[in-house]
Design an enzyme around this catalytic site. Structure first.
Site, PDB file in Angstrom:
ATOM      1  N   LYS A  38       0.943 -82.420 -19.358  1.00 26.26           N
ATOM      2  CA  LYS A  38       1.078 -81.653 -20.613  1.00 26.26           C
ATOM      3  C   LYS A  38       1.799 -82.501 -21.680  1.00 26.26           C
ATOM      4  CE  LYS A  38       1.635 -78.362 -23.565  1.00 26.26           C
ATOM      5  NZ  LYS A  38       0.571 -77.724 -24.302  1.00 26.26           N
TER       6      LYS A  38
ATOM      7  N   CYS B 194       4.873 -77.903 -30.481  1.00 22.42           N
ATOM      8  CA  CYS B 194       4.466 -78.653 -29.287  1.00 22.42           C
ATOM      9  C   CYS B 194       4.453 -80.153 -29.553  1.00 22.42           C
ATOM     10  CB  CYS B 194       3.082 -78.191 -28.826  1.00 22.42           C
ATOM     11  SG  CYS B 194       3.081 -76.502 -28.221  1.00 22.42           S
TER      12      CYS B 194
HETATM   13  N1  LIG Z   1       2.893 -71.390 -28.495  1.00 22.26           N
HETATM   14  C1  LIG Z   1       2.048 -72.308 -28.073  1.00 22.26           C
HETATM   15  O1  LIG Z   1       1.044 -72.591 -28.716  1.00 22.26           O
HETATM   16  C2  LIG Z   1       2.261 -73.032 -26.761  1.00 22.26           C
HETATM   17  C3  LIG Z   1       1.202 -73.755 -26.218  1.00 22.26           C
HETATM   18  C4  LIG Z   1       1.401 -74.377 -24.990  1.00 22.26           C
HETATM   19  C5  LIG Z   1       2.628 -74.300 -24.353  1.00 22.26           C
HETATM   20  N2  LIG Z   1       3.654 -73.596 -24.929  1.00 22.26           N
HETATM   21  C6  LIG Z   1       4.922 -73.538 -24.196  1.00 22.26           C
HETATM   22  O2  LIG Z   1       5.062 -72.243 -23.636  1.00 22.26           O
HETATM   23  C7  LIG Z   1       6.440 -71.871 -23.581  1.00 22.26           C
HETATM   24  C8  LIG Z   1       6.641 -70.550 -24.299  1.00 22.26           C
HETATM   25  O3  LIG Z   1       6.276 -70.740 -25.654  1.00 22.26           O
HETATM   26  P1  LIG Z   1       5.974 -69.525 -26.638  1.00 22.26           P
HETATM   27  O4  LIG Z   1       5.328 -70.115 -27.835  1.00 22.26           O
HETATM   28  O5  LIG Z   1       5.282 -68.423 -25.891  1.00 22.26           O
HETATM   29  O6  LIG Z   1       7.462 -69.070 -26.980  1.00 22.26           O
HETATM   30  P2  LIG Z   1       7.919 -67.729 -27.729  1.00 22.26           P
HETATM   31  O7  LIG Z   1       9.207 -68.041 -28.366  1.00 22.26           O
HETATM   32  O8  LIG Z   1       6.787 -67.183 -28.528  1.00 22.26           O
HETATM   33  O9  LIG Z   1       8.136 -66.702 -26.507  1.00 22.26           O
HETATM   34  C9  LIG Z   1       9.122 -66.846 -25.536  1.00 22.26           C
HETATM   35  C10 LIG Z   1       9.641 -65.468 -25.160  1.00 22.26           C
HETATM   36  O10 LIG Z   1      10.541 -65.634 -24.080  1.00 22.26           O
HETATM   37  C11 LIG Z   1      11.588 -64.680 -24.256  1.00 22.26           C
HETATM   38  N3  LIG Z   1      12.724 -65.111 -23.432  1.00 22.26           N
HETATM   39  C12 LIG Z   1      13.644 -66.066 -23.656  1.00 22.26           C
HETATM   40  N4  LIG Z   1      14.478 -66.178 -22.631  1.00 22.26           N
HETATM   41  C13 LIG Z   1      14.104 -65.273 -21.719  1.00 22.26           C
HETATM   42  C14 LIG Z   1      14.572 -64.908 -20.425  1.00 22.26           C
HETATM   43  N5  LIG Z   1      15.611 -65.519 -19.872  1.00 22.26           N
HETATM   44  N6  LIG Z   1      13.936 -63.920 -19.766  1.00 22.26           N
HETATM   45  C15 LIG Z   1      12.866 -63.273 -20.334  1.00 22.26           C
HETATM   46  N7  LIG Z   1      12.386 -63.593 -21.550  1.00 22.26           N
HETATM   47  C16 LIG Z   1      12.977 -64.575 -22.222  1.00 22.26           C
HETATM   48  C17 LIG Z   1      11.827 -64.661 -25.731  1.00 22.26           C
HETATM   49  O11 LIG Z   1      12.478 -63.481 -26.146  1.00 22.26           O
HETATM   50  C18 LIG Z   1      10.393 -64.757 -26.260  1.00 22.26           C
HETATM   51  O12 LIG Z   1       9.814 -63.480 -26.488  1.00 22.26           O
HETATM   52  C19 LIG Z   1       7.208 -73.038 -24.214  1.00 22.26           C
HETATM   53  O13 LIG Z   1       7.620 -73.917 -23.204  1.00 22.26           O
HETATM   54  C20 LIG Z   1       6.157 -73.715 -25.062  1.00 22.26           C
HETATM   55  O14 LIG Z   1       6.432 -75.075 -25.269  1.00 22.26           O
HETATM   56  C21 LIG Z   1       3.488 -72.949 -26.105  1.00 22.26           C
END
Ligand SMILES: NC(=O)c1ccc[n+]([C@@H]2O[C@H](COP(=O)([O-])OP(=O)(O)OC[C@H]3O[C@@H](n4cnc5c(N)ncnc54)[C@H](O)[C@@H]3O)[C@@H](O)[C@H]2O)c1
Length: 419
Positions: free
Chosen positions: A212, A266
């Protein structure tokens, strides 16, 4: 074993669509988020993020009783962790969200469960997660101690969906499945095959983590090459867009387009996870980050020079009555997301140093965030009519047919300069 109940920890841009798609396949899904507001919204069958068609899928899943959100983890057969993985001020990865999510699910784990880390993570984070789980549950065995005989299976399965197309890509994309042991991988493949139509390719957890990070670093390095070319060409008085068009006529050359920097959460973040683990070795990856981040300052300097040129050509004016219009604030074309956006950062900085009016034209939003002092959001027509100096930062579709202005402008996207 089959997975009757699936728990998704973190219901954001990745976790919520994943939870909803499992639920749409008639799996019982418990979504967990520390944000009570998000939990309440989801339990009403609504969504708190922007993603096409997700509202319908979540509404159906909640109404039919397959998806429920809560702030407290509950027992399940599989846990998918999709919490944030930002970096700290020194560019070191911040694994504290993974740590607290693991500690939160540990008390409800039972023999036979599968735990998958979906968050983008530095190499070794999955093993670290398994250590946190084992520390919290000494009564259960984990792959690092018992290998294939472990009570709990652990894997890393990174997500590579494109925002705006998440529901389609979740189903269609190939999936890299990195189990801590082969049995961990097999269990994860069985889980994802609930809805994934793409291929599920098995590897180790560390390779999956690195895969990734590699994908996004590859993009970052290639964009840095284009950005560096744009700075070199400016110095040498060569049109970079023409240059790239010509070079790309070579059958094995495919240079990307330069811009004001790299945004989003990202590509501008993940390469640092490689650099932090291997600072001596990751020289090109670090430099690419620095080139892309440095492009913002370069653009700001161009704007300052353009103001000076404008004043020289219009001696009756002073800086105070030079109106600058910034076209585009989002981190890429045709979206409303301003987070980690170089265009937005540049615009705020211009508004910070320029003593005259600064206008922002962003057709995808209706209000500016509260930290935008000295900045006025105007519509396209007003922005064109009322500005002395135009700064093109994002190539939104609304801008494609804008006429090239007479006099000075700053065009980071080749909208006019690229013709
Ligand atoms: N958004 C994208 O396009 C994308 C694409 C690929 C990978 N990712 C990866 O996926 C992961 C999540 O990204 P995202 O964009 O969904 O983030 P986001 O901020 O949209 O969502 C994360 C959620 O996790 C919750 N959270 C935080 N700590 C927590 C805990 N201890 N227990 C339960 N919930 C908790 C937050 O309140 C939030 O709602 C990251 O590592 C990111 O790099 C994101």
């Amino acid at each position: 074993m089959s997975f009757e109940t699936i728990s998704v920890i973190g219901l954001g841009y990745i976790g919520l669509p994943t939870a909803a798609v499992f639920a749409s396949r008639k799996k019982k899904v418990v979504g967990v988020d520390v944000n009570q507001k998000a939990v309440d919204i989801i339990n009403r069958g609504e969504i708190h993020i922007v993603e096409p068609d997700l509202d319908m899928v979540v509404h159906a899943a909640v109404t039919e009783g397959y998806l429920r959100a809560t702030s407290q983890p509950e027992a399940a057969d599989a846990f998918l962790i999709a919490v944030p993985t930002p970096f700290k001020d020194d560019h070191e990865p911040d694994l504290s969200y993974i740590e607290s999510a693991s500690k939160a699910i540990a008390p409800v784990l039972k023999k036979g469960d599968l735990v998958i880390l979906e968050s983008t993570s530095p190499v070794g984070a999955t093993e670290q997660m398994a250590v946190w789980l084992a520390e919290a549950r000494p009564d259960l065995s984990f792959p690092q101690a018992r290998g294939e005989m472990s009570d709990i299976r652990v894997a890393h399965c990174p997500e590579r969906v494109l925002p705006g197309h998440v529901l389609r890509e979740l189903v269609q994309n190939d999936r890299v499945i990195g189990g801590m042991t082969p049995k961990c991988s097999e269990a994860a493949v069985r889980l994802y095959k609930t809805f994934v139509e793409g291929e599920c390719i098995i590897t180790s957890a560390r390779t999956a983590e690195m895969c990734k990070l590699t994908e996004n670093s590859f993009r970052d390095v290639n964009i840095a090459f284009a950005n560096e070319l744009s700075i070199i060409c400016d110095k040498l008085d060569i049109n970079v867009w023409e240059l790239i068009r010509l070079a790309n006529r070579h059958p094995r050359v495919n240079i990307l387009q330069p811009g004001p920097g790299v945004g989003g959460h990202c590509i501008a973040v993940d390469p640092w996870f490689i650099v932090s683990k291997t600072p001596e070795q990751a020289r090109l990856i670090r430099t690419a980050r620095e080139v892309n981040d440095g492009k913002r300052e370069w653009v700001i300097n161009k704007v300052k020079l353009a103001v000076a040129d404008f004043l020289q050509a219009n001696p009756e004016k002073t800086t105070k009555n030079v109106t600058i219009a910034c076209f585009g604030l989002a981190f890429k074309p045709d979206i409303d997301d301003l987070r980690e956006s170089p265009a937005f950062e540049i615009t705020k900085k211009i508004a910070g140093f320029h003593s005259g009016p600064v206008l922002a034209i962003e057709p995808n939003i209706s209000d500016l965030p509260s930290d935008c002092l000295n900045l006025t959001l105007v519509d396209l027509e007003v922005g064109i009519r009322s500005s002395d100096l135009k700064v093109i930062l994002v190539k939104h579709k609304e801008f494609h047919l804008l006429d090239e202005p007479h006099g000075v402008y700053v065009d980071t996207q080749g909208l006019w300069s690229g013709l």
